[in-house]
Design an enzyme around this catalytic site. Sequence first.
Site, PDB file in Angstrom:
ATOM      1  N   ASP A  26       0.828  -1.211   0.024  1.00 51.35           N
ATOM      2  CA  ASP A  26       0.098   0.107   0.085  1.00 51.35           C
ATOM      3  C   ASP A  26       0.940   1.147  -0.065  1.00 51.35           C
ATOM      4  O   ASP A  26       1.784   1.455   0.812  1.00 51.35           O
ATOM      5  CB  ASP A  26      -0.832  -0.049   1.438  1.00 51.35           C
ATOM      6  CG  ASP A  26      -1.754   1.120   1.326  1.00 51.35           C
ATOM      7  OD1 ASP A  26      -2.825   1.339   0.364  1.00 51.35           O
ATOM      8  OD2 ASP A  26      -1.722   1.924   2.197  1.00 51.35           O
ATOM      9  N   GLU A  72      -2.071  -1.524  -5.645  1.00 51.83           N
ATOM     10  CA  GLU A  72      -3.377  -0.932  -6.089  1.00 51.83           C
ATOM     11  C   GLU A  72      -3.351  -0.192  -7.427  1.00 51.83           C
ATOM     12  O   GLU A  72      -2.403   0.460  -7.748  1.00 51.83           O
ATOM     13  CB  GLU A  72      -3.936   0.118  -5.013  1.00 51.83           C
ATOM     14  CG  GLU A  72      -5.381   0.559  -5.160  1.00 51.83           C
ATOM     15  CD  GLU A  72      -5.726   1.107  -3.946  1.00 51.83           C
ATOM     16  OE1 GLU A  72      -7.046   1.488  -3.851  1.00 51.83           O
ATOM     17  OE2 GLU A  72      -5.048   1.407  -3.175  1.00 51.83           O
ATOM     18  N   ASP A 120      -3.252   1.800   7.145  1.00 55.34           N
ATOM     19  CA  ASP A 120      -2.372   1.470   5.871  1.00 55.34           C
ATOM     20  C   ASP A 120      -2.038  -0.219   5.907  1.00 55.34           C
ATOM     21  O   ASP A 120      -1.842  -0.934   4.857  1.00 55.34           O
ATOM     22  CB  ASP A 120      -0.932   2.095   5.887  1.00 55.34           C
ATOM     23  CG  ASP A 120      -1.355   3.659   5.594  1.00 55.34           C
ATOM     24  OD1 ASP A 120      -2.322   4.097   5.136  1.00 55.34           O
ATOM     25  OD2 ASP A 120      -0.459   4.608   6.431  1.00 55.34           O
TER      26      ASP A 120
END
Length: 399
Positions: free
Chosen positions: A189, A274, A356
């Site tokens: 992330d 992502e 996170d």
Amino acid sequence: MAVHPVKRAFKYRFYPSDVQAAELLRTFGCVRKVYNLALAARTEAWARQERVNYHQTSAMLTAWKRTEELAFLNEVSSVPLQQTLRHLQSAFTHFFAKRAKYPRFKSRKTSRKSAEYTSSGFRIRDGRLTLAKMTDPLDIVWSRPLPEGAKPSTVTVSQDPAGRWFVSILCEDPSVKPLPATDAAVGIDVGLDHLLTLATGEKSANPRHERRDRARLAKAQRELSRKAKGEGANRRKARRKVARIHARIADRRRDLLHQLTTRLVRENQTLVIEDLTVTNMVKNHTLARAIADAGWREFRSMLEYKAAWYGREVIAVDRFFPSTRLCSACGSVREKLPLSVRTWTCETCGAAHDRDVNAAKNLLAAGLAVSVCGVGVRPQRSSPGGKSAMKQKTPWREP
């Protein structure tokens, strides 16, 4: 399956003599001129509903050299001039395939100064590189050796806005081979408080390179703004000073990203990230400067090409997947989670989450589901090594 050697560019800094610098600057100008002339000719032909290809522009180049107005094109090597026509052909190929916009004219002030030489335009002997139209070899700082027995296919010479000279040598690197397979997988992330957060809980600090040099940069930009407009020597010096600060920031950012991506690719077989739309995210004027400083796009690009080199897999989970609001323990989805909330507790199961770390765990779970059964895969990028998980229209829960 046969493994094809990886073509890799080795970039070095060099220090040209005054004569070499003058010759290279003249070559850069001729390359830009030929590119613009060919683009103008192809644009005019396009308006007449005609198509002009590389071979026709090559014939035009021969004719241009015979004119009195463009006779100076004969003073530089013909190899970079032919190469710029090939680059223009590639630009039109991408345009017709709807992968890029219509080619633009090169600017003397803002366009990159570079020239590409093929094997007929340079010579490497005893570790010394000599370009066509030059008698002396370039004074290159060989910071690392070329692969043993390397046969360079192209050499690209460039000068950055900070005034530094670089040579990029493209050749096959037999040392780049797929790494031994491993069962390790990691969810990644990206963020601003921490540059990277892994599903294991490990966090990488965000050095904020641009913020550290912001005062120096602002001072240099103020000095530049006070200089008279035009091509004066003082304005050139001030512009060069600003460019050197920008180069320092970019170099440090790139060096850190190389270290992080190399370690991640070497340690993990599957890497889940992502699929962020950075172009849209930087339209948020509150966060645009911090997002640009973090280098998220460059991080993904490095991760994907290194994964392709070493036989790893990169999976990009769709940007609409609620990785932050999804409880990694029970699968319930929280309605809202403002950016200022860094830790939260699931109302369903009572699990406490770091924002996170929880997102990284959810990305990893979604990516592994894609890797194992292939469910929910939707390709969204043409870059090698990446595939994207489908948007989750309903809250995801463990079976």
